[in-house]
Write a protein that holds these residues in place. Structure first.
Motif, short mmCIF file in Angstrom:
data_model
loop_
_atom_site.label_atom_id
_atom_site.label_comp_id
_atom_site.label_asym_id
_atom_site.label_seq_id
_atom_site.Cartn_x
_atom_site.Cartn_y
_atom_site.Cartn_z
N ALA A 430 0.81 -1.21 0.00
CA ALA A 430 0.00 0.00 0.00
C ALA A 430 0.85 1.26 0.00
N LEU A 431 1.99 1.21 0.70
CA LEU A 431 2.87 2.38 0.77
C LEU A 431 3.93 2.38 -0.32
N HIS A 432 3.95 1.30 -1.10
CA HIS A 432 4.91 1.17 -2.21
C HIS A 432 6.35 1.25 -1.70
N VAL A 433 6.63 0.47 -0.64
CA VAL A 433 7.98 0.38 -0.10
C VAL A 433 8.33 -1.09 0.04
N SER A 434 9.58 -1.37 0.38
CA SER A 434 9.99 -2.76 0.56
C SER A 434 9.34 -3.35 1.81
N ASN A 435 9.24 -4.67 1.84
CA ASN A 435 8.68 -5.34 3.01
C ASN A 435 9.53 -5.09 4.24
N THR A 436 10.84 -5.03 4.06
CA THR A 436 11.75 -4.78 5.17
C THR A 436 11.49 -3.41 5.79
N GLN A 437 11.31 -2.39 4.94
CA GLN A 437 11.04 -1.05 5.45
C GLN A 437 9.71 -1.00 6.18
N ALA A 438 8.68 -1.65 5.61
CA ALA A 438 7.38 -1.65 6.26
C ALA A 438 7.45 -2.32 7.62
N LYS A 439 8.19 -3.44 7.70
CA LYS A 439 8.32 -4.14 8.99
C LYS A 439 8.97 -3.24 10.04
N ALA A 440 9.99 -2.49 9.62
CA ALA A 440 10.68 -1.60 10.55
C ALA A 440 9.74 -0.52 11.08
N TRP A 441 8.95 0.07 10.18
CA TRP A 441 8.00 1.11 10.61
C TRP A 441 6.93 0.53 11.52
N LEU A 442 6.42 -0.64 11.16
CA LEU A 442 5.39 -1.27 11.97
C LEU A 442 5.92 -1.63 13.36
N GLN A 443 7.15 -2.13 13.42
CA GLN A 443 7.71 -2.49 14.71
C GLN A 443 7.89 -1.26 15.59
N ARG A 444 8.28 -0.14 14.98
CA ARG A 444 8.43 1.08 15.76
C ARG A 444 7.08 1.54 16.33
N LEU A 445 6.04 1.42 15.54
CA LEU A 445 4.71 1.79 16.02
C LEU A 445 4.23 0.82 17.11
N VAL A 446 4.62 -0.44 17.01
CA VAL A 446 4.32 -1.40 18.07
C VAL A 446 5.04 -0.99 19.35
N ASP A 447 6.33 -0.66 19.21
CA ASP A 447 7.12 -0.24 20.37
C ASP A 447 6.57 1.03 21.00
N ASP A 448 6.01 1.90 20.17
CA ASP A 448 5.44 3.15 20.67
C ASP A 448 4.05 2.95 21.28
N GLY A 449 3.52 1.74 21.17
CA GLY A 449 2.20 1.47 21.73
C GLY A 449 1.05 1.98 20.89
N VAL A 450 1.32 2.30 19.61
CA VAL A 450 0.27 2.83 18.74
C VAL A 450 -0.52 1.68 18.11
N ILE A 451 0.17 0.62 17.71
CA ILE A 451 -0.48 -0.53 17.10
C ILE A 451 -0.01 -1.79 17.81
N GLU A 452 -0.65 -2.91 17.48
CA GLU A 452 -0.22 -4.19 18.02
C GLU A 452 -0.41 -5.26 16.95
N LYS A 453 0.31 -6.37 17.13
CA LYS A 453 0.23 -7.47 16.19
C LYS A 453 -0.61 -8.57 16.80
N GLN A 454 -1.66 -8.97 16.09
CA GLN A 454 -2.53 -10.02 16.60
C GLN A 454 -2.42 -11.27 15.73
N LYS A 455 -2.87 -12.39 16.29
CA LYS A 455 -2.74 -13.66 15.58
C LYS A 455 -3.97 -14.04 14.78
N LYS A 456 -5.16 -13.79 15.34
CA LYS A 456 -6.38 -14.19 14.66
C LYS A 456 -7.38 -13.03 14.64
#
Length: 469
Positions: A430-456
Motif C-alpha cells: 500500500a505504501l509502495h515500499v519494501s517489506n523490510t522497510q514496512a516491517k521496521a516502521w510497523l515495529q516502531r509503532l508497536v514499540d510506541d504502543g500505537v499498534i499491536e500485532k494479533q494472531k487471529k
C-alpha cells in the motif's frame, strides 16, 4: 447485506453492460472499453460524472458529449432503463449484488492493485467483506487425477484451520477441490467466476454457504454469461489480486489459463508470492514456472508453518504501478491522475492486460468526482501534518529531524490504513515500499504502543482509537 445500486453504477451499466434478462440479446450500441474511457475522461473535463447522464439536466450534458460519443447513441443506451429495472429485479431475487469502481463498497484490493484494469463492474453474491480478507489463492488444471484432488483438498483444509481465507476460480478440478476442502473445514472462501454466476449462486449446495457468510462468489461478467475462454483467462488476475500468496498445483507448459495467469503474475504484476507444488508427480508446467521465478511450496503441515508462506517480500512490479496510498502527493490529482479507466464491456473484447499501456497513479475514484474517503487515501505530508503528530504524542513542537518528519507522515498513513487487520506485506504494498522497510516502521509503532500485532485474524491493528479521523 445487498448494497443499493448507486446512480453511478446504474449509468455505467446502461452504457456498458448487456443487461441480459432471460434469453435477450445485448445492444449493439454498447460502448467499447476505449469509447467509455474517452467518455469518462470528457465527463471529468467538464466536471461531471456518469450519474449526471441520467440526471434532470442530462440533455445538456449529452450535447456536451457529442464530440466524443454520438448523442443519439448515448440516448439509446441510457434509454434502457426499463430493461435495467428488469435485470435488477432478477438479480435481487437471487441475492446478486452489483458494485462499480465509483462505489465505496468496491473491493479495496482490486482497486489498489489492478487500478486501470480493475473491472468497472463487479457482480457477486455473499459477504462482500470476504473480498478484502486476503488469504491463499489456489489454482490449477481442470483435468487432474484423484491424487492431486486429495492433495488440494488437504491444502484447503489447512488454510481453513489457519483462519486464512481461500481464493480460487470455481472451475472443476483443482479450483473446486481447494474450495471444497476449505468449506468442509469451516473456512471462508472467495470464488472468482468467469461465467454462470447466476446459475452457480442458485445451486442448492452453495446457497446456504452464501447466506451464512462462509462463501462469496463474484464475477466481472454478466451473471447470465456463458463460458468464454477469453473471460476465463482474463479473470485470473482478480484471483491473485484478492490473495496474499498463491499456490499453483498443476499447469500445462506455455498454454492454458493457469499458466497464463501465473506467468503474468511472475512477469508483470508481482502482487503475491507464487508457489508451485513440490511433491508428487513431476510436472513440466510447474518446472517451467520455477524457471520463471516461482517458489517451491514448502508443504506446511500446521498453522504456524502456513503463516510463513505469506511473509515473502515481493520484488517491484515491472510496470511499477502506484497503489491508492501515496506518502507524498500534490494537493490534487494531476491531469494524468484523472484519466479514467474503461469498464469491461461484458459482451465484447476481454479486459486489457496489465502493462499494455503506461500506468498513471490513481488517487481518486476513477469514475466519480467525489474525492476518496480519508480511510482510503492519506492526505499530503505537510508541516501541519507533522505538527499534529507531534501534538498527539504530547510534544509541543514537531521534530525537526527529517527522518522524524518522514516517520510522522508514515505513522499517520499507517494508522489510516489499519481500518482492519493488515499484514506487513500488505502495508508495504500500500505504501509502495519494501517489506523490510514496512516491517521496521510497523515495529516502531508497536514499540510506541500505537499498534499491536494479533494472531487471529493475523495482522497489525490499532491498539487504541486512531488519532487522526
Amino acid at each position: 447485506m445487498t448494497p443499493v445500486l448507486s446512480p453511478n453504477t446504474q449509468a455505467i451499466l446502461l452504457l456498458t453492460a448487456p443487461l441480459i434478462a432471460g434469453r435477450g440479446t445485448a445492444s449493439p450500441d454498447l460502448l467499447s472499453p476505449g469509447e467509455y474511457k474517452r467518455l469518462a475522461r470528457h465527463l471529468r473535463e467538464i466536471q461531471r460524472q456518469p450519474a449526471d447522464l441520467v440526471s434532470p439536466d442530462a440533455a445538456e450534458i449529452l450535447r456536451a458529449c457529442q464530440p466524443v460519443i454520438d448523442e443519439s447513441r448515448l440516448q439509446r443506451l441510457l434509454g434502457r432503463g426499463f430493461l435495467l429495472s428488469q435485470v435488477i429485479e432478477r438479480w435481487q431475487t437471487r441475492a446478486i449484488w452489483v458494485v462499480s469502481r465509483a462505489d465505496a463498497e468496491y473491493p479495496r484490493r482490486l482497486k489498489a492493485r489492478l487500478r486501470e484494469d480493475a473491472p468497472a463492474v463487479i457482480y457477486g453474491c455473499g459477504d462482500m467483506s470476504l473480498l478484502d480478507a486476503g488469504g491463499l489463492a489456489v489454482v490449477g488444471s481442470r483435468h487432474v487425477d484423484d491424487s492431486l484432488i486429495n492433495y488440494t483438498i488437504a491444502v484447503g483444509r489447512l488454510a481453513a484451520r489457519a483462519g486464512s481465507a481461500l481464493v480460487s476460480g470455481g472451475a472443476k478440478g483443482i479450483d473446486q477441490a481447494a474450495m471444497r476442502g476449505a468449506l468442509e473445514a469451516g473456512g471462508k472462501v472467495c470464488g472468482v467466476l468467469a461465467d454462470s454466476l447466476e446459475k452457480t449462486t442458485m445451486n442448492r449446495e452453495h446457497r446456504n454457504l452464501l447466506l451464512d457468510g462462509q462463501l462469496v462468489l463474484i464475477s466481472p461478467y454478466d451473471p447470465s454469461a456463458g463460458f468464454n475462454v477469453g473471460n476465463a483467462m482474463q479473470r485470473n488476475k482478480l484471483i491473485y489480486a484478492l490473495a496474499d500468496a498463491s499456490l499453483v498445483v498443476s499447469s500445462d507448459l506455455n498454454k492454458g489459463g493457469t499458466w497464463a495467469g501465473a506467468f503474468e503474475q511472475l512477469d508483470k504484476l508481482k502482487f503475491v508470492p507464487v508457489y508451485v507444488r513440490s511433491t508428487g508427480e513431476p510436472s513440466v508446467g510447474l518446472a517451467g514456472l520455477r524457471k520463471k521465478g516461482a517458489l517451491p511450496w514448502p508443504n506446511p503441515q500446521d498453522v504456524d508453518s502456513l503463516e510463513d508462506v505469506f511473509n515473502v517480500a515481493m520484488p517491484a512490479p515491472t510496470t511499477s504501478p502506484q497503489v491508492g496510498f501515496a506518502l507524498f502527493s500534490n494537493n490534487g490529482p494531476s491531469p494524468a491522475d484523472s484519466v479514467p479507466s474503461a469498464p469491461v464491456p461484458l459482451d465484447t473484447a476481454p479486459e486489457p492486460q496489465i502493462g499494455s499501456e503506461p500506468l498513471e497513479p490513481v488517487d481518486v475514484v476513477p469514475d466519480a468526482q467525489p474525492p476518496v474517503a480519508a480511510s482510503e487515501e492519506p492526505p499530503p505530508v505537510t508541516s501541519e501534518a507533522a505538527a499534529s503528530v507531534g501534538e498527539a504524542k504530547g510534544s509541543s513542537q514537531p521534530e525537526s529531524n527529517p527522518a522524524e518528519v518522514l516517520f510522522a507522515a508514515v505513522s499517520r498513513a499507517i494508522q489510516q490504513l489499519l481500518s482492519g487487520p493488515m499484514k506487513d506485506v500488505e502495508v508495504a504494498e500500500a505504501l509502495h515500499v519494501s517489506n523490510t522497510q514496512a516491517k521496521a516502521w510497523l515495529q516502531r509503532l508497536v514499540d510506541d504502543g500505537v499498534i499491536e500485532k494479533q494472531k487471529k485474524p493475523a495482522g497489525y491493528v490499532l491498539k487504541q482509537k486512531r488519532l487522526f479521523e
